[in-house]
Design an enzyme around this catalytic site. Sequence first.
Site, mmCIF file in Angstrom:
data_model
loop_
_atom_site.group_PDB
_atom_site.id
_atom_site.type_symbol
_atom_site.label_atom_id
_atom_site.label_comp_id
_atom_site.label_asym_id
_atom_site.label_seq_id
_atom_site.Cartn_x
_atom_site.Cartn_y
_atom_site.Cartn_z
ATOM 1 N N SER A 95 -2.718 -21.169 -21.380
ATOM 2 C CA SER A 95 -2.017 -21.823 -22.214
ATOM 3 C C SER A 95 -0.719 -22.504 -21.705
ATOM 4 O O SER A 95 -0.097 -23.425 -22.224
ATOM 5 C CB SER A 95 -1.748 -21.100 -23.328
ATOM 6 O OG SER A 95 -0.994 -20.142 -23.067
ATOM 7 N N SER B 36 -1.186 -9.359 -10.340
ATOM 8 C CA SER B 36 -0.499 -8.217 -10.526
ATOM 9 C C SER B 36 1.132 -8.842 -10.657
ATOM 10 O O SER B 36 1.451 -9.656 -11.265
ATOM 11 C CB SER B 36 -0.513 -7.470 -9.432
ATOM 12 O OG SER B 36 0.254 -6.130 -9.468
ATOM 13 N N TYR C 112 6.023 -1.678 -18.480
ATOM 14 C CA TYR C 112 5.532 -2.950 -17.777
ATOM 15 C C TYR C 112 4.535 -2.549 -16.437
ATOM 16 O O TYR C 112 3.649 -2.701 -16.371
ATOM 17 C CB TYR C 112 6.281 -3.951 -17.732
ATOM 18 C CG TYR C 112 5.653 -5.326 -17.192
ATOM 19 C CD1 TYR C 112 4.630 -5.826 -17.399
ATOM 20 C CD2 TYR C 112 6.549 -5.762 -16.193
ATOM 21 C CE1 TYR C 112 4.092 -7.122 -16.976
ATOM 22 C CE2 TYR C 112 6.145 -6.988 -15.412
ATOM 23 C CZ TYR C 112 4.802 -7.691 -15.798
ATOM 24 O OH TYR C 112 4.593 -8.917 -15.460
ATOM 25 N N LYS D 186 0.833 -2.559 -14.363
ATOM 26 C CA LYS D 186 0.300 -3.272 -13.071
ATOM 27 C C LYS D 186 0.236 -2.138 -12.044
ATOM 28 O O LYS D 186 -0.688 -2.465 -11.116
ATOM 29 C CB LYS D 186 1.666 -4.054 -12.771
ATOM 30 C CG LYS D 186 2.146 -4.970 -13.600
ATOM 31 C CD LYS D 186 0.971 -6.225 -13.442
ATOM 32 C CE LYS D 186 1.218 -7.604 -14.477
ATOM 33 N NZ LYS D 186 0.138 -8.655 -14.385
#
Length: 278
Positions: A14, A137, A151, A155
């Site tokens: 998007s 990543s 976060y 990852k």
Amino acid sequence: MRTEQKVWLVTGVSGGLGKELAKKIHESGDIIIGTVRNEEDKKRFELDFPERSKAVFLDLADTAAMSAVVAESLKAFGKIDVLVNNAGYGLFGFVEEATEAELRHQIDISFIGVWKLIKEVLPSMRKRGKGHIIQISSRVGIAAGTGGGLYAAGKFALEGMSEALAQEVAPFGIKVTLAEPGPLRTDFFGRSVVFTAEEIPEYKSAVADIRERSRKVNGTQGGDPAKVAAVIVEISKLENPPLRLPFTQATIDSLEQKISSFQQIIADWKEVAVSVAY
Ligand SMILES: NC(=O)c1ccc[n+]([C@@H]2O[C@H](COP(=O)([O-])OP(=O)(O)OC[C@H]3O[C@@H](n4cnc5c(N)ncnc54)[C@H](OP(=O)(O)O)[C@@H]3O)[C@@H](O)[C@H]2O)c1
């Protein structure tokens, strides 16, 4: 002579890096299947890329839907040559500030959803004896800093799984690449970063004001997502693509700091480490 036309499945087209990837893939003459989450984005994608494309609905939280998404993609174009796991968001806040639900959602999207999509795509790649899985990543998948631990958890999980996966699928001719960008000028900090609901004021004064820091980063990131996308398309053509593909000076800095911190650990602790042998 033109090389074989590839079919790409890219999550999260998007905007941001996903959209730049779609542009470069389309320009290259390949076929792009992009995942979106609403009707408006589907229409826009199909208008932007009128031929050799298809938009499919996918929310990474909905692992039950992934088998149908992959089946729909294979039905449309007969194969998936390259899977790019790009979609994602970042939960920022100090480790102690997160709720269990907030952290579980981050892991669901950054890791479990990605794992499930790979699991659905791999049988067709193994059957064909080729394929390339590209994981978006982050520099944060190499080294984590204050306010980024939640976060980074997603990852780092992605990095660990991918490192093993690369070895597991190599005998089937399937490649795995971890793209590790530092800050890219997308709308990530504008719309894809969420903060923990809880704020513990003591951290703000003792460590950092990560909310303010993130606000300042937005719009000033040094990395150009269009250039990253162009490199990824080039890398996909290599016979032996790299397992790790760093982007931006910031990621190089993180790699160098990590290497020297590991070297220091070895220098300081090797004797103790080996002393536990029978
Ligand atoms: N920008 C950076 O500085 C940077 C640095 C390193 C790594 N990355 C990584 O790059 C990737 C792309 O980020 P970006 O910078 O391009 O950010 P972005 O412009 O905000 O794009 C995020 C994309 O992920 C999609 N997405 C988010 N949650 C999803 C979910 N639950 N299910 C399906 N799609 C979902 C979004 O779709 P909607 O439009 O439907 O929300 C959007 O298409 C992410 O994995 C991010 O971690 C970014």
